[in-house]
Structures are given as C-alpha cells and as structure tokens.
Design a protein around this motif. Structure first.
Motif, PDB file in Angstrom:
ATOM      1  N   PRO A 145       0.665  -1.129   0.017  1.00  0.00           N
ATOM      2  CA  PRO A 145      -0.017  -0.142   0.106  1.00  0.00           C
ATOM      3  C   PRO A 145       0.660   1.334   0.008  1.00  0.00           C
ATOM      4  O   PRO A 145       1.637   1.398   0.693  1.00  0.00           O
ATOM      5  N   GLY A 146       0.546   2.271  -0.790  1.00  0.00           N
ATOM      6  CA  GLY A 146       1.072   3.560  -0.795  1.00  0.00           C
ATOM      7  C   GLY A 146       2.260   3.473  -1.934  1.00  0.00           C
ATOM      8  O   GLY A 146       3.086   4.522  -2.181  1.00  0.00           O
ATOM      9  N   CYS A 147       2.838   2.408  -2.293  1.00  0.00           N
ATOM     10  CA  CYS A 147       4.141   2.358  -3.000  1.00  0.00           C
ATOM     11  C   CYS A 147       3.918   2.473  -4.606  1.00  0.00           C
ATOM     12  O   CYS A 147       2.889   1.707  -4.988  1.00  0.00           O
ATOM     13  N   THR A 148       4.553   3.137  -5.319  1.00  0.00           N
ATOM     14  CA  THR A 148       4.422   3.234  -6.658  1.00  0.00           C
ATOM     15  C   THR A 148       5.495   2.703  -7.634  1.00  0.00           C
ATOM     16  O   THR A 148       5.451   3.022  -8.505  1.00  0.00           O
TER      17      THR A 148
END
Length: 72
Positions: free
Chosen positions: A8-11
C-alpha cells in the motif's frame, strides 16, 4: 510491462515476488527480513503485530485469505 509493487502506498515497479505478490526490491527485502526474524525467534502463533509488513499484503496471499475465511 512490469507490475507495480502491491505494498500500500508504493508506486515503484515490482522486481520480485513474495508468495506470488509483486513487490519492489525494498519491500521484498523488508518482508524477508521480517519473515526470517519471525520464524527464527520461534514466534509462530505470536501476536500478528510482530509482522507489520506482511500484514499489509496478507489479503493478497492465497493461504492467508483461506485462513481468514476470505477465499472465494
């Protein structure tokens, strides 16, 4: 095309997998360190908070969904 990291939150681009979940190198390494520590210390069945990184992706892992009763 490489998939994105599922943390979650990692691109970042996924470069590895953990339990078939695509992860970037940083999160893959964090999960493995956490997993080795968890099993080395014989904390099996210990409080779930001892694996915070794993808990972020456990709903994407087949055997975790089955254990949680969320497998369709």
């Amino acid at each position: 095309m490489h998939p994105l990291c599922k943390m979650p939150g990692c691109t970042d681009r996924a470069t590895a997998t953990f339990a078939q979940v695509p992860l970037c190198e940083l999160h893959h390494d964090e999960i493995w360190v956490e997993t080795r520590h968890y099993y080395t210390k014989h904390q099996q069945g210990a409080d779930r908070d001892t694996r915070p990184q794993y808990r972020k992706i456990d709903s994407l892992i087949h055997w975790s969904r089955k254990r949680m009763g969320r497998l369709k």
